[in-house]
Design a protein around this motif. Structure first.
Motif, PDB file in Angstrom:
ATOM      1  N   ARG A 100       4.031  -8.707  -6.773  1.00  0.00           N
ATOM      2  CA  ARG A 100       3.016  -7.894  -7.458  1.00  0.00           C
ATOM      3  C   ARG A 100       2.240  -7.039  -6.458  1.00  0.00           C
ATOM      4  O   ARG A 100       1.903  -5.883  -6.739  1.00  0.00           O
ATOM      5  N   GLU A 101       1.960  -7.610  -5.285  1.00  0.00           N
ATOM      6  CA  GLU A 101       1.237  -6.860  -4.259  1.00  0.00           C
ATOM      7  C   GLU A 101       2.092  -5.700  -3.741  1.00  0.00           C
ATOM      8  O   GLU A 101       1.587  -4.586  -3.545  1.00  0.00           O
ATOM      9  N   TYR A 102       3.406  -5.943  -3.542  1.00  0.00           N
ATOM     10  CA  TYR A 102       4.301  -4.854  -3.111  1.00  0.00           C
ATOM     11  C   TYR A 102       4.313  -3.754  -4.165  1.00  0.00           C
ATOM     12  O   TYR A 102       4.235  -2.554  -3.839  1.00  0.00           O
ATOM     13  N   ALA A 103       4.423  -4.132  -5.434  1.00  0.00           N
ATOM     14  CA  ALA A 103       4.468  -3.151  -6.521  1.00  0.00           C
ATOM     15  C   ALA A 103       3.169  -2.350  -6.577  1.00  0.00           C
ATOM     16  O   ALA A 103       3.176  -1.132  -6.778  1.00  0.00           O
ATOM     17  N   ARG A 104       2.039  -3.040  -6.407  1.00  0.00           N
ATOM     18  CA  ARG A 104       0.740  -2.342  -6.424  1.00  0.00           C
ATOM     19  C   ARG A 104       0.668  -1.300  -5.320  1.00  0.00           C
ATOM     20  O   ARG A 104       0.215  -0.156  -5.550  1.00  0.00           O
ATOM     21  N   ARG A 105       1.123  -1.664  -4.118  1.00  0.00           N
ATOM     22  CA  ARG A 105       1.060  -0.748  -2.984  1.00  0.00           C
ATOM     23  C   ARG A 105       1.939   0.483  -3.210  1.00  0.00           C
ATOM     24  O   ARG A 105       1.571   1.596  -2.837  1.00  0.00           O
ATOM     25  N   VAL A 106       3.092   0.282  -3.836  1.00  0.00           N
ATOM     26  CA  VAL A 106       3.983   1.420  -4.114  1.00  0.00           C
ATOM     27  C   VAL A 106       3.397   2.292  -5.220  1.00  0.00           C
ATOM     28  O   VAL A 106       3.320   3.521  -5.099  1.00  0.00           O
ATOM     29  N   ASN A 107       2.989   1.670  -6.321  1.00  0.00           N
ATOM     30  CA  ASN A 107       2.472   2.423  -7.464  1.00  0.00           C
ATOM     31  C   ASN A 107       1.209   3.206  -7.123  1.00  0.00           C
ATOM     32  O   ASN A 107       0.949   4.266  -7.697  1.00  0.00           O
ATOM     33  N   SER A 108       0.420   2.705  -6.164  1.00  0.00           N
ATOM     34  CA  SER A 108      -0.816   3.390  -5.765  1.00  0.00           C
ATOM     35  C   SER A 108      -0.576   4.457  -4.697  1.00  0.00           C
ATOM     36  O   SER A 108      -1.502   5.184  -4.328  1.00  0.00           O
ATOM     37  N   GLY A 109       0.678   4.523  -4.195  1.00  0.00           N
ATOM     38  CA  GLY A 109       0.988   5.482  -3.139  1.00  0.00           C
ATOM     39  C   GLY A 109       0.623   5.004  -1.755  1.00  0.00           C
ATOM     40  O   GLY A 109       0.733   5.744  -0.774  1.00  0.00           O
ATOM     41  N   GLU A 110       0.202   3.761  -1.645  1.00  0.00           N
ATOM     42  CA  GLU A 110      -0.212   3.201  -0.362  1.00  0.00           C
ATOM     43  C   GLU A 110       0.974   2.915   0.557  1.00  0.00           C
ATOM     44  O   GLU A 110       0.857   2.968   1.783  1.00  0.00           O
ATOM     45  N   ALA A 111       2.139   2.606  -0.049  1.00  0.00           N
ATOM     46  CA  ALA A 111       3.320   2.248   0.747  1.00  0.00           C
ATOM     47  C   ALA A 111       4.573   2.803   0.091  1.00  0.00           C
ATOM     48  O   ALA A 111       4.594   3.090  -1.111  1.00  0.00           O
ATOM     49  N   ASP A 112       5.610   2.946   0.901  1.00  0.00           N
ATOM     50  CA  ASP A 112       6.909   3.423   0.426  1.00  0.00           C
ATOM     51  C   ASP A 112       7.790   2.213   0.098  1.00  0.00           C
ATOM     52  O   ASP A 112       7.879   1.265   0.885  1.00  0.00           O
ATOM     53  N   PHE A 113       8.436   2.254  -1.068  1.00  0.00           N
ATOM     54  CA  PHE A 113       9.249   1.116  -1.514  1.00  0.00           C
ATOM     55  C   PHE A 113      10.321   0.761  -0.487  1.00  0.00           C
ATOM     56  O   PHE A 113      10.517  -0.404  -0.152  1.00  0.00           O
ATOM     57  N   SER A 114      11.036   1.787   0.014  1.00  0.00           N
ATOM     58  CA  SER A 114      12.148   1.529   0.939  1.00  0.00           C
ATOM     59  C   SER A 114      11.660   0.879   2.234  1.00  0.00           C
ATOM     60  O   SER A 114      12.348   0.033   2.811  1.00  0.00           O
ATOM     61  N   THR A 115      10.471   1.259   2.684  1.00  0.00           N
ATOM     62  CA  THR A 115       9.908   0.654   3.898  1.00  0.00           C
ATOM     63  C   THR A 115       9.599  -0.819   3.678  1.00  0.00           C
ATOM     64  O   THR A 115       9.914  -1.675   4.510  1.00  0.00           O
ATOM     65  N   LEU A 116       8.989  -1.133   2.535  1.00  0.00           N
ATOM     66  CA  LEU A 116       8.697  -2.528   2.217  1.00  0.00           C
ATOM     67  C   LEU A 116       9.987  -3.341   2.095  1.00  0.00           C
ATOM     68  O   LEU A 116      10.043  -4.491   2.537  1.00  0.00           O
TER      69      LEU A 116
END
Length: 450
Positions: A196-212
């Motif tokens: 859920r934390e990974y999804a939040r970071r991606v959806n908010s633009g804080e992180a890139d999915f591929s990087t995570l």
């Protein structure tokens, strides 16, 4: 053209090709269609073959021709608009790089031998593997309709002496019961909170999915940022496919998906016809040793009841095993040959999962093992107990017991003949240019030198 000096390796090669003893810049030695073959391509193949203990006879004639044949198939693949999964390419390259580092002893030794960095080798290997997969797809399409009837197989082997028949190594048939350890609710919550934390970071633009995915995913696709490549619905496990094929917004992340592999979150990349390309992050539950011990104790108890004739192994597998792939077949393991599309209950020892083979090797026919832990083909750590159902000692193949093997011999021979004829015909209609210094070879196929 790559401006790269090959030093001693090329100096050793130059007398064979009539070159002067000077530094030689990499050059185009063959052209097949629009595709060049470089001197460095030949050298890399030769070095790899020798490193793996498979030196090629007359390499500076044999290897260029092998590459040229592959170019013919690649050219046809381009005409047929054949595509391959980029994730499959990257997976194959990563495996090859890792094997090469082991073979040479270190990353530095590998780079020194090839005269280039691992990252440069990786890019070159991507092209090679992509082309090889395209060529393999064309070969498969060319031979997909090749078959042999039982009568044709009997006729083929009618006059073959016994000592010329294929020898069938010792094979075994194995039944298995597995128990998947229970995952505590606290462990499930730990994984779900992370996802859920990974999804939040991606959806908010804080992180890139591929990087995570590269940092945290526990799937082999992590190296490629979690990308799986274009896949049809039936190529994915149902739970994953049901969610992946509903995604429409590449900027959003799916809900958490539970499958037999673990827990996923998914991001859409693209849809093309009935195929989809997605990224995912996979986290697998960590199983406590105490849960493994409970599973082993349970299976040992079941095995003891079977030995005491309270019920049969067949009945126990059907009623109690957690392995859905074998449960409905009374625990009988299936040997699936992806290349030939065949399924058999017989395994050579090296084809069994390593954990199972180690146990089976100690059993007599009809004997049941003690419970043990193993990693299944989904990457799960499970408990298992096995029974050796049958052992077929090595023998010359016969029509009664080994029809499938004998049919494969006939079919494969016909496939080879069809491929050989296709190559001969393709050479006649394809532009080929060979540098003068590389023409003085006895090639397997005629017609290369125009």
């Amino acid at each position: 053209m790559i401006k790269k000096f090959w030093g001693a390796a090329l100096l050793a090669l130059s007398p064979m090709l009539g070159f002067a003893q000077t530094n030689i810049v990499d050059e185009i030695i063959w052209v097949v269609g629009n595709e060049p073959i470089l001197l460095s391509d030949v050298e890399e193949t030769r070095i790899s073959s020798e490193a793996y203990g498979q030196p090629v006879d007359n390499p500076y004639c044999t290897i260029p021709e092998q590459i040229a044949v592959n170019k013919l198939f690649v050219h046809q693949a381009e005409l047929d608009s054949v595509t391959v999964s980029e994730s499959d390419v990257i997976r194959a390259v990563d495996n090859r790089i890792n094997e090469s580092i082991q073979a040479f002893g270190s990353r530095e030794a590998l780079e020194q031998m090839y005269g280039r960095s691992v990252s440069q080798m990786r890019e070159n290997l991507k092209k090679q593997y992509r082309e090889q997969m395209m060529a393999d797809e064309v070969r498969q399409k060319l031979t997909t309709d090749v078959k042999a009837t039982p009568a044709e197989v009997r006729e083929y082997f009618k006059n073959v002496p016994n000592d010329s028949l294929p020898f069938i190594p010792t094979q075994v048939e194995v039944q298995i019961i597995t128990s998947v350890p229970e995952v505590p609710r606290a462990e499930v919550e730990r994984i779900e909170n992370k996802l859920r934390e990974y999804a939040r970071r991606v959806n908010s633009g804080e992180a890139d999915f591929s990087t995570l995915a590269k940092f945290y995913s526990e799937d082999g696709s992590a190296r490629n940022g979690g990308e799986l490549g274009y896949m049809g619905r039936n190529q994915l496990v149902p739970e994953f496919a049901n969610v992946a094929f509903t995604l429409n917004d590449p900027k959003k992340v799916s809900k958490i998906v539970r499958s037999e592999y673990g827990y996923h979150i998914i991001q859409l990349i693209d849809k093309k016809g009935d195929k989809i390309n997605v990224r995912h992050i996979l986290l697998k539950p960590h199983i406590d040793d105490s849960e493994i011990e409970k599973g082993i104790a349970r299976l040992d108890s079941i095995a003891n009841d079977i030995r005491a004739n309270k019920f049969t192994f067949d009945a126990a597998a059907l009623a109690l095993s957690d392995d859905k792939d074998t449960r409905n077949n009374h625990g009988l393991m299936a040997n699936v040959d992806q290349q030939n599309g065949t399924v058999s209950s017989r395994f050579e020892m090296q084809d069994l999962p390593a954990d199972v083979a180690k146990v089976v090797d100690t059993l007599s026919v009809g004997q049941i093992s003690r419970a043990f832990r193993m990693t299944n083909d989904k990457g799960q750590e499970v408990c298992a107990v096995v029974m050796l159902k049958n052992r077929i000692e090595g023998h010359p193949a016969n029509m009664t017991e080994d029809f499938q093997t004998l049919r494969d011999v006939v079919v494969n021979k016909r496939k080879e003949e069809k491929i050989e004829q296709w190559i001969k015909d393709k050479i006649k209609t394809t532009y080929v240019r060979i540098s003068p210094d590389w023409r003085n070879c006895k090639f397997h196929y005629e017609g290369w030198v125009k």
